[in-house]
Design a protein around this motif. Structure first.
Motif, PDB file in Angstrom:
ATOM      1  N   LYS A 513       9.811  -0.687  13.161  1.00  0.00           N
ATOM      2  CA  LYS A 513      10.494  -1.005  14.430  1.00  0.00           C
ATOM      3  C   LYS A 513       9.837  -2.198  15.137  1.00  0.00           C
ATOM      4  CE  LYS A 513      11.878   2.630  16.914  1.00  0.00           C
ATOM      5  NZ  LYS A 513      11.812   3.980  17.545  1.00  0.00           N
ATOM      6  N   LYS A 514       8.500  -2.333  14.989  1.00  0.00           N
ATOM      7  CA  LYS A 514       7.810  -3.424  15.683  1.00  0.00           C
ATOM      8  C   LYS A 514       7.951  -4.756  14.954  1.00  0.00           C
ATOM      9  CE  LYS A 514       3.398  -4.799  17.705  1.00  0.00           C
ATOM     10  NZ  LYS A 514       2.017  -4.405  18.073  1.00  0.00           N
ATOM     11  N   TYR A 515       7.904  -4.723  13.620  1.00  0.00           N
ATOM     12  CA  TYR A 515       7.790  -5.980  12.873  1.00  0.00           C
ATOM     13  C   TYR A 515       9.010  -6.331  12.015  1.00  0.00           C
ATOM     14  CZ  TYR A 515       2.822  -5.734  14.066  1.00  0.00           C
ATOM     15  OH  TYR A 515       1.630  -5.671  14.744  1.00  0.00           O
ATOM     16  N   PHE A 516       9.801  -5.344  11.589  1.00  0.00           N
ATOM     17  CA  PHE A 516      10.822  -5.633  10.571  1.00  0.00           C
ATOM     18  C   PHE A 516      12.252  -5.267  10.972  1.00  0.00           C
ATOM     19  CE2 PHE A 516       6.801  -4.564   8.357  1.00  0.00           C
ATOM     20  CZ  PHE A 516       6.514  -5.833   7.880  1.00  0.00           C
ATOM     21  N   LEU A 517      12.410  -4.685  12.160  1.00  0.00           N
ATOM     22  CA  LEU A 517      13.742  -4.242  12.587  1.00  0.00           C
ATOM     23  C   LEU A 517      14.736  -5.400  12.627  1.00  0.00           C
ATOM     24  CD1 LEU A 517      15.442  -1.850  13.603  1.00  0.00           C
ATOM     25  CD2 LEU A 517      14.696  -2.388  15.920  1.00  0.00           C
ATOM     26  N   ASP A 518      14.311  -6.536  13.170  1.00  0.00           N
ATOM     27  CA  ASP A 518      15.199  -7.700  13.281  1.00  0.00           C
ATOM     28  C   ASP A 518      14.880  -8.762  12.229  1.00  0.00           C
ATOM     29  OD1 ASP A 518      16.477  -6.626  15.547  1.00  0.00           O
ATOM     30  OD2 ASP A 518      14.768  -7.234  16.789  1.00  0.00           O
ATOM     31  N   SER A 519      14.092  -8.398  11.256  1.00  0.00           N
ATOM     32  CA  SER A 519      13.707  -9.352  10.214  1.00  0.00           C
ATOM     33  C   SER A 519      14.743  -9.352   9.091  1.00  0.00           C
ATOM     34  CB  SER A 519      12.337  -8.957   9.658  1.00  0.00           C
ATOM     35  OG  SER A 519      12.094  -9.607   8.444  1.00  0.00           O
ATOM     36  N   LYS A 520      14.824 -10.488   8.380  1.00  0.00           N
ATOM     37  CA  LYS A 520      15.717 -10.561   7.211  1.00  0.00           C
ATOM     38  C   LYS A 520      15.005 -10.120   5.932  1.00  0.00           C
ATOM     39  CE  LYS A 520      18.705 -14.195   9.043  1.00  0.00           C
ATOM     40  NZ  LYS A 520      19.221 -15.574   8.871  1.00  0.00           N
ATOM     41  N   THR A 521      13.743  -9.712   6.091  1.00  0.00           N
ATOM     42  CA  THR A 521      12.976  -9.271   4.918  1.00  0.00           C
ATOM     43  C   THR A 521      13.398  -7.851   4.539  1.00  0.00           C
ATOM     44  OG1 THR A 521      11.095 -10.570   5.703  1.00  0.00           O
ATOM     45  CG2 THR A 521      10.659  -8.944   3.982  1.00  0.00           C
ATOM     46  N   PRO A 522      13.860  -7.636   3.315  1.00  0.00           N
ATOM     47  CA  PRO A 522      14.274  -6.287   2.901  1.00  0.00           C
ATOM     48  C   PRO A 522      13.088  -5.331   2.884  1.00  0.00           C
ATOM     49  CG  PRO A 522      14.345  -7.801   1.034  1.00  0.00           C
ATOM     50  CD  PRO A 522      14.055  -8.625   2.237  1.00  0.00           C
ATOM     51  N   CYS A 523      13.349  -4.054   3.207  1.00  0.00           N
ATOM     52  CA  CYS A 523      12.295  -3.043   3.278  1.00  0.00           C
ATOM     53  C   CYS A 523      12.666  -1.826   2.429  1.00  0.00           C
ATOM     54  CB  CYS A 523      12.082  -2.572   4.717  1.00  0.00           C
ATOM     55  SG  CYS A 523      11.505  -3.868   5.825  1.00  0.00           S
ATOM     56  N   MET A 524      11.643  -1.216   1.871  1.00  0.00           N
ATOM     57  CA  MET A 524      11.820   0.033   1.131  1.00  0.00           C
ATOM     58  C   MET A 524      10.749   1.014   1.588  1.00  0.00           C
ATOM     59  SD  MET A 524      11.605   0.805  -2.970  1.00  0.00           S
ATOM     60  CE  MET A 524      13.213   0.169  -3.415  1.00  0.00           C
ATOM     61  N   ILE A 525      11.143   2.276   1.775  1.00  0.00           N
ATOM     62  CA  ILE A 525      10.198   3.319   2.168  1.00  0.00           C
ATOM     63  C   ILE A 525       9.866   4.165   0.950  1.00  0.00           C
ATOM     64  CG2 ILE A 525       9.919   5.414   3.553  1.00  0.00           C
ATOM     65  CD1 ILE A 525      11.322   3.953   5.823  1.00  0.00           C
ATOM     66  N   ILE A 526       8.567   4.344   0.718  1.00  0.00           N
ATOM     67  CA  ILE A 526       8.078   5.075  -0.459  1.00  0.00           C
ATOM     68  C   ILE A 526       7.500   6.420  -0.020  1.00  0.00           C
ATOM     69  CG2 ILE A 526       6.468   5.048  -2.417  1.00  0.00           C
ATOM     70  CD1 ILE A 526       8.518   2.846  -2.625  1.00  0.00           C
ATOM     71  N   ALA A 527       8.062   7.501  -0.576  1.00  0.00           N
ATOM     72  CA  ALA A 527       7.540   8.852  -0.333  1.00  0.00           C
ATOM     73  C   ALA A 527       6.496   9.143  -1.404  1.00  0.00           C
ATOM     74  CB  ALA A 527       8.674   9.870  -0.370  1.00  0.00           C
ATOM     75  N   ALA A 528       5.223   8.794  -1.103  1.00  0.00           N
ATOM     76  CA  ALA A 528       4.160   8.862  -2.104  1.00  0.00           C
ATOM     77  C   ALA A 528       3.603  10.274  -2.256  1.00  0.00           C
ATOM     78  CB  ALA A 528       3.048   7.898  -1.730  1.00  0.00           C
ATOM     79  N   LYS A 529       2.901  10.487  -3.368  1.00  0.00           N
ATOM     80  CA  LYS A 529       2.276  11.781  -3.726  1.00  0.00           C
ATOM     81  C   LYS A 529       3.339  12.870  -3.849  1.00  0.00           C
ATOM     82  CE  LYS A 529      -1.941  10.321  -1.294  1.00  0.00           C
ATOM     83  NZ  LYS A 529      -3.043  10.693  -0.393  1.00  0.00           N
ATOM     84  N   SER A 530       4.454  12.501  -4.490  1.00  0.00           N
ATOM     85  CA  SER A 530       5.602  13.421  -4.583  1.00  0.00           C
ATOM     86  C   SER A 530       5.314  14.632  -5.466  1.00  0.00           C
ATOM     87  CB  SER A 530       6.844  12.678  -5.091  1.00  0.00           C
ATOM     88  OG  SER A 530       6.605  12.148  -6.382  1.00  0.00           O
ATOM     89  N   ASP A 531       4.150  14.641  -6.144  1.00  0.00           N
ATOM     90  CA  ASP A 531       3.779  15.815  -6.938  1.00  0.00           C
ATOM     91  C   ASP A 531       3.207  16.924  -6.049  1.00  0.00           C
ATOM     92  OD1 ASP A 531       1.669  13.757  -6.673  1.00  0.00           O
ATOM     93  OD2 ASP A 531       0.380  15.322  -7.528  1.00  0.00           O
ATOM     94  N   LEU A 532       2.887  16.585  -4.767  1.00  0.00           N
ATOM     95  CA  LEU A 532       2.325  17.565  -3.834  1.00  0.00           C
ATOM     96  C   LEU A 532       3.428  18.233  -3.020  1.00  0.00           C
ATOM     97  CD1 LEU A 532      -0.742  15.493  -2.520  1.00  0.00           C
ATOM     98  CD2 LEU A 532      -0.688  17.156  -4.389  1.00  0.00           C
ATOM     99  N   HIS A 533       3.071  19.280  -2.303  1.00  0.00           N
ATOM    100  CA  HIS A 533       4.042  20.014  -1.465  1.00  0.00           C
ATOM    101  C   HIS A 533       4.433  19.138  -0.269  1.00  0.00           C
ATOM    102  CE1 HIS A 533       6.069  23.214   0.671  1.00  0.00           C
ATOM    103  NE2 HIS A 533       5.251  23.042   1.713  1.00  0.00           N
ATOM    104  N   GLU A 534       5.723  18.987  -0.041  1.00  0.00           N
ATOM    105  CA  GLU A 534       6.211  18.145   1.068  1.00  0.00           C
ATOM    106  C   GLU A 534       6.195  18.935   2.363  1.00  0.00           C
ATOM    107  OE1 GLU A 534       9.848  15.072   2.195  1.00  0.00           O
ATOM    108  OE2 GLU A 534      10.047  16.374   0.431  1.00  0.00           O
ATOM    109  N   VAL A 535       5.678  18.298   3.424  1.00  0.00           N
ATOM    110  CA  VAL A 535       5.654  18.937   4.745  1.00  0.00           C
ATOM    111  C   VAL A 535       6.543  18.154   5.704  1.00  0.00           C
ATOM    112  CG1 VAL A 535       3.309  19.832   4.403  1.00  0.00           C
ATOM    113  CG2 VAL A 535       3.622  17.605   5.500  1.00  0.00           C
ATOM    114  N   ARG A 536       6.899  18.812   6.814  1.00  0.00           N
ATOM    115  CA  ARG A 536       7.725  18.154   7.825  1.00  0.00           C
ATOM    116  C   ARG A 536       6.880  17.112   8.564  1.00  0.00           C
ATOM    117  NH1 ARG A 536       8.789  18.678  13.161  1.00  0.00           N
ATOM    118  NH2 ARG A 536      10.914  18.214  13.842  1.00  0.00           N
TER     119      ARG A 536
END
Length: 619
Positions: A513-536
């Motif tokens: 939200k601070k740096y890339f919301l209005d940027s033209k740079t594409p972004c991807m979110i990575i859910a790392a350590k997916s072998d572990l139990h996911e928490v909220r």
């Protein structure tokens, strides 16, 4: 080589300094000699070395001591003139003139001296018996010439030797006392030998000798001339020629011979062709040629540069295992004044099971250096002799400067081959693991990496629509408030969070939200350590809802805790986003789009491996 030469003539009154200058200019002995000749300049086209030469006279009657000191400081070479029929003028050479000159010049860069015995027409004997001990006592004396201004004897030779003492000095090359080359000269010539030894077998064969000859002197050697050179070496040493080729010892012996026979210009021509200055240091102009890089442009190696680097790799990969062992890498860097790659490089690029840099990793590291620090890349290519081997004006010919990124966006296509992905995330979110997984290392291999050998970069190849591209991952330190322009400048952004840590995603959301919301740079979110139990996650929106709200691709599950090398699919997606930043998120969510990109990657990865094996067989 110097742009001009400044020769100063000093000596006792009446020894004939002014007459020497006037006899040179008019080619006849002057009837009337003034107290001092005006400074004269001989144009480049009438001097043997094609360099403008300024000749300066000194007169004790007309000039002060201060003026003399100024002229000494400006001179490139000083001729101390004495009269062969005047013992007092000879004695003054050592009792007055040499001490005076040395007191006003730096000990480490003494100005070369020529001893000039004038008026040889007045005596039948030579002054050399008296002068030789003086020459042996003072190493800064280049030579001694006996001449006659009246008979015009050796006048041209005198000024030629003076010019030669500046342009081809003995001092940096040779130690007269020990009758051997200086260590700095041996070091420079050894580098030149290694660069010229194109197959790295320790011998210069006829083809390599001819290439060397053509490179330095613009002409090949005839077969008989080559044999004559080798025969000279054979007659003087047992290990100078091997398998009909010139060894390093033979190469150094030849240059020692050139120097001892007064052919310094031969050795200097070679040294200067390979980038050395008068102090036997590689010049700044050679190592750092001018290269203009406009804003928003990047730097990459071109095809010829990769061919050259491949040949350097092949030259040092002695066991043909397509990797460089520590000894092979050390041998490659012998032409460098220092080892340029630290242990972090082994964790920046692909290595084999033994931790040795592979052929692909080697090219990747060169690609990384070119992209991040092109001046350093130019320097390294200079040490390897790129411009000489590829017969280019400079290393700048190895570099492609890409067009402005804004033009790529306007045209919706790019010609670039290297794309930068900045990886952001909170501490312990899995950023380092994400970088190492790109190099094919699972968690168990990553645990063996020492903390002080850690790298914040990882680079390797990916394939998008059948095109090989380099993806450069950069782990950005998680100092949220102080992200610089360099931390933000990239082609695609990767925001990593740990699914097992409830506070991990908040950093990604705030950074976006601070740096890339209005940027033209594409972004991807990575859910790392997916072998572990996911928490909220303790954030107002779940990662999936956050991506939906901001029209981002859904979070990509990722783990490096695998039995084999982690999957590279996610890196292909990142490269594709970097190549096509104009694509909408709808396009990127389209499974057919990813399938086309990844099928191309698989096909070309298989083809690449097949070609790799074929190359190995050819080697």
């Amino acid at each position: 080589m110097r742009k001009d030469v400044r020769i100063l003539l000093v000596g006792e009154p009446k020894v004939g300094k002014t007459s020497l200058i006037m006899s040179l200019v008019s080619e006849e002995f002057p009837d009337e000699v003034p107290l001092r000749a005006e400074e004269i300049t001989i144009p480049a086209d009438v001097t043997p070395e094609r360099v403008p030469t300024h000749i300066v006279d000194y007169s004790e009657a007309e000039q002060s001591e201060e003026q003399l000191y100024q002229e000494i400081s400006k001179a490139n070479v000083i001729c101390i003139v004495y009269s062969v029929n005047n013992k007092k003028s000879i004695e003054k050479v050592t009792s007055h003139w040499i001490p005076l000159i040395n007191d006003r010049t730096d000990k480490d860069s003494r100005v070369p001296l020529i001893l000039v015995g004038n008026k040889s027409d007045l005596v039948e004997h030579s002054s050399m018996e008296t002068i030789l001990p003086i020459m042996n006592q003072f190493s800064e004396i280049e030579t001694c010439v006996e001449c006659s201004a009246k008979n015009l004897k050796n006048i041209s030779e005198l000024f030629y030797y003076a010019q030669k003492a500046v342009l081809h000095p003995t001092g940096p090359l040779y130690c007269p006392e020990g009758k051997e080359m200086k260590s700095s000269c041996i070091k420079a010539l050894t580098r030149i030998f290694k660069i010229s030894d194109l197959d790295n077998d320790g011998i210069l064969n006829d083809n390599e000798l001819n290439f060397f000859q053509r490179t330095c002197f613009n002409m090949p050697l005839a077969s008989q001339a080559l044999e004559d050179v080798k025969n000279v070496v054979r007659r003087n040493m047992t290990d100078g020629v091997k398998d009909n080729g010139l060894t390093l010892k033979g190469f150094l012996f030849l240059h020692t011979l050139f120097i001892q026979r007064g052919r310094h210009e031969t050795t200097w021509t070679v040294l200067r062709r390979f980038g050395y200055d008068d102090d036997l240091e590689l010049t700044q102009e050679y190592l750092f040629p001018l290269l203009k890089i406009p804003p928003d442009c990047t730097t990459e190696l071109n095809h010829n540069a990769y061919l050259f680097l491949q040949s350097v790799f092949d030259k040092h990969d002695k066991d043909r295992d397509c990797a460089l062992s520590p000894d092979e890498l050390k041998d490659l860097f012998k032409v460098f004044p220092y080892i340029p790659w630290g242990p972090d490089v082994n964790n920046t690029v692909c290595t084999n099971e033994q931790g040795w840099i592979t052929y692909q990793g080697y090219l990747s590291q060169w690609t990384l250096t070119t992209y991040l620090d092109v001046q350093r890349c130019l320097e390294y290519l200079g040490y390897l002799g790129y411009s000489i081997i590829h017969e280019q004006d400079s290393q700048a010919a190895a570099i492609t400067v890409t067009r402005n990124k804004r033009i790529d966006l306007q045209k919706k296509q790019t010609q670039r081959s290297v794309f930068r992905c900045n990886v952001l995330g909170a501490r312990s979110s899995g950023k380092s693991g994400f970088l190492q997984a790109f190099l094919g290392r699972n968690l168990s291999r990553q645990k063996k990496i020492r903390e002080d050998h850690k790298s914040y970069y990882a680079i390797s190849t990916t394939y998008v629509y059948g095109q090989e591209k380099y993806l450069l991952l950069h782990e950005v330190l998680p100092d949220f408030e102080f992200l610089s322009e360099a931390d933000l400048a990239c082609d695609v952004v990767c925001l990593v969070y740990d699914i097992s840590n409830p506070r991990s995603f908040e950093y990604c959301a705030k950074a976006y939200k601070k740096y890339f919301l209005d940027s033209k740079t594409p972004c991807m979110i990575i859910a790392a350590k997916s072998d572990l139990h996911e928490v909220r996650q303790h954030y107002s929106l779940s990662p999936l809802d956050f991506c939906r709200r901001h029209k981002l691709h859904p979070p990509q599950s990722f783990t490096c805790n695998t039995a084999d090398a982690p999957s590279k699919d996610i890196y292909t997606k990142l490269t594709t986003m970097a190549m096509y930043p104009h694509m909408t998120q709808t396009d990127l969510k389209n499974s057919t789009f990813w399938l086309r990109a990844s099928v191309g990657a698989t096909v070309f990865a298989v083809l690449g491996f097949a070609m790799y094996k074929a190359l190995l067989k050819q080697r």
